[in-house]
Design an enzyme around this catalytic site. Sequence first.
Site, PDB file in Angstrom:
ATOM      1  N   ARG A  50       0.784  -0.974   0.383  1.00 40.15           N
ATOM      2  CA  ARG A  50      -0.054   0.073   0.266  1.00 40.15           C
ATOM      3  C   ARG A  50       0.653   1.309   0.434  1.00 40.15           C
ATOM      4  O   ARG A  50       0.393   2.194  -0.431  1.00 40.15           O
ATOM      5  CB  ARG A  50      -0.971  -0.221   1.281  1.00 40.15           C
ATOM      6  CG  ARG A  50      -1.894   1.614   0.901  1.00 40.15           C
ATOM      7  CD  ARG A  50      -3.312   0.933   2.032  1.00 40.15           C
ATOM      8  NE  ARG A  50      -2.498   0.715   3.846  1.00 40.15           N
ATOM      9  CZ  ARG A  50      -3.494   1.126   5.357  1.00 40.15           C
ATOM     10  NH1 ARG A  50      -4.125   0.268   4.621  1.00 40.15           N
ATOM     11  NH2 ARG A  50      -2.166   0.833   5.791  1.00 40.15           N
ATOM     12  N   LYS A 149      -2.776   6.883   1.373  1.00 38.77           N
ATOM     13  CA  LYS A 149      -2.289   7.139   2.756  1.00 38.77           C
ATOM     14  C   LYS A 149      -1.199   8.639   2.594  1.00 38.77           C
ATOM     15  O   LYS A 149      -0.408   7.944   2.615  1.00 38.77           O
ATOM     16  CB  LYS A 149      -2.111   5.878   2.767  1.00 38.77           C
ATOM     17  CG  LYS A 149      -2.393   5.880   4.249  1.00 38.77           C
ATOM     18  CD  LYS A 149      -2.291   4.833   5.572  1.00 38.77           C
ATOM     19  CE  LYS A 149      -2.138   4.437   7.186  1.00 38.77           C
ATOM     20  NZ  LYS A 149      -3.715   5.225   7.121  1.00 38.77           N
ATOM     21  N   GLU A 182     -16.397   6.586   5.799  1.00 37.53           N
ATOM     22  CA  GLU A 182     -15.555   5.212   6.663  1.00 37.53           C
ATOM     23  C   GLU A 182     -15.200   6.752   8.177  1.00 37.53           C
ATOM     24  O   GLU A 182     -15.873   7.547   7.863  1.00 37.53           O
ATOM     25  CB  GLU A 182     -13.964   5.197   5.928  1.00 37.53           C
ATOM     26  CG  GLU A 182     -13.002   6.543   5.791  1.00 37.53           C
ATOM     27  CD  GLU A 182     -11.759   6.009   5.400  1.00 37.53           C
ATOM     28  OE1 GLU A 182     -11.004   5.178   5.976  1.00 37.53           O
ATOM     29  OE2 GLU A 182     -10.538   7.310   4.408  1.00 37.53           O
TER      30      GLU A 182
HETATM   31  N1  PXG Z   1      -9.080   5.006   7.573  1.00 35.57           N
HETATM   32  C1  PXG Z   1      -8.299   5.566   7.658  1.00 35.57           C
HETATM   33  C2  PXG Z   1      -8.797   7.161   7.079  1.00 35.57           C
HETATM   34  C3  PXG Z   1      -7.734   5.989   8.163  1.00 35.57           C
HETATM   35  O1  PXG Z   1      -6.042   6.350   8.146  1.00 35.57           O
HETATM   36  C4  PXG Z   1      -7.789   3.385   8.426  1.00 35.57           C
HETATM   37  C5  PXG Z   1      -8.992   3.676   7.800  1.00 35.57           C
HETATM   38  C6  PXG Z   1      -7.369   2.278   8.589  1.00 35.57           C
HETATM   39  O2  PXG Z   1      -6.950   1.100   7.607  1.00 35.57           O
HETATM   40  P1  PXG Z   1      -6.015  -0.361   8.354  1.00 35.57           P
HETATM   41  O3  PXG Z   1      -4.958  -0.762   7.396  1.00 35.57           O
HETATM   42  O4  PXG Z   1      -5.347   0.196   9.682  1.00 35.57           O
HETATM   43  O5  PXG Z   1      -6.928  -1.139   8.549  1.00 35.57           O
HETATM   44  C7  PXG Z   1      -7.096   4.313   8.376  1.00 35.57           C
HETATM   45  C8  PXG Z   1      -5.908   3.546   9.525  1.00 35.57           C
HETATM   46  C9  PXG Z   1      -4.965   7.253  14.436  1.00 35.57           C
HETATM   47  C10 PXG Z   1      -4.169   6.718  13.886  1.00 35.57           C
HETATM   48  O6  PXG Z   1      -4.018   7.957  15.124  1.00 35.57           O
HETATM   49  C11 PXG Z   1      -4.871   6.277  12.730  1.00 35.57           C
HETATM   50  C12 PXG Z   1      -4.499   5.431  10.941  1.00 35.57           C
HETATM   51  C13 PXG Z   1      -4.173   5.805  10.403  1.00 35.57           C
HETATM   52  C14 PXG Z   1      -2.645   6.843  11.343  1.00 35.57           C
HETATM   53  C15 PXG Z   1      -3.460   7.300  12.309  1.00 35.57           C
HETATM   54  O7  PXG Z   1      -5.682   7.482  14.646  1.00 35.57           O
HETATM   55  N2  PXG Z   1      -5.286   4.602  10.325  1.00 35.57           N
END
Ligand code: PXG
Length: 290
Positions: A50, A149, A182
Amino acid sequence: MIIYIDGKFYPEEKAKISVFDHGLLYGDGVFEGIRAYAGRVFKLDEHLSRLEDSAKAILLKLPWSRAEIRSAVLETCRRNKMKSGYLRLVVTRGKGYLGLSPDRCKKPTIIIIATKLELYPAKYYRNGLTVVTGATWRQSPAALDPGIKSLNYLNNILAKIEGQLAGAQEVILLNPQGLVSECSGDNIFFIRDGVLITPKLSSGALNGITRATVLELAREAGWIAREDDVRRYDLFTCEEMFLTGTGAEIVPVVEVDGRMIGTGKPGKRTAELMHLYHQLVTTTGTKIPR
Ligand code: PXG
């Protein structure tokens, strides 16, 4: 804490990058949040893949191979004696000048931080979260594709603040069509008529690694699981709801915009998935070398 920057390791106080780095000046860069459990890094290659896709989408050419980044991540874990914890992998456009253009940034900066995890307090896993819908929309792919991301998280942060002002633990973002995409840092799932549903990626949801894992676990367990167009109405009237993310794992939701979900307690099927997920993360992954 020992931090990796551009091939070298530094103690935290010495881990510094230039004020001319475009990651700081413009949020020009990409990142991953990764977890390690019991001496293994969970879904490391999925995260690296990713990251490569995010970098490609912003025309940031990674000057390192997948294998080089993988071993830098594992070596950072090893030096920090990390068994379980959280990894932040950041790649910025690099040091440049004032001015948007990335062409004067000669070399991307790569940073790897291995640290402890800040989780939701345990009570939320037992009792569930309260979430609200924000007035801030998920940005359109015509502005900045939410599949990337990127280091520019202001869209998510502004939504997160709205949720906090409303006294909720997370906030739902709708897309410009008014469909559910989301939460600010987690993907959304719900169960309706026994079927597990999550918004399609075309809603503006990040292609979450936990999201993909949960879809896979549910299908392996013989459940019907699908990606769909989701309206707030679907959430208000569902049987169970939960959020997924690397940090949050699977966390139940019991209230959305004042509507109680199901019985107001975390659902049985959510608990089943939490169990399956926990088994998977503690038994798979890339081993951290000793
Ligand atoms: N949506 C968004 C916008 C994210 O940033 C997820 C979904 C979940 O993705 P994964 O691959 O982790 O299952 C994310 C990722 C925080 C924080 O501090 C959270 C994310 C990234 C950076 C910081 O809450 N989540």
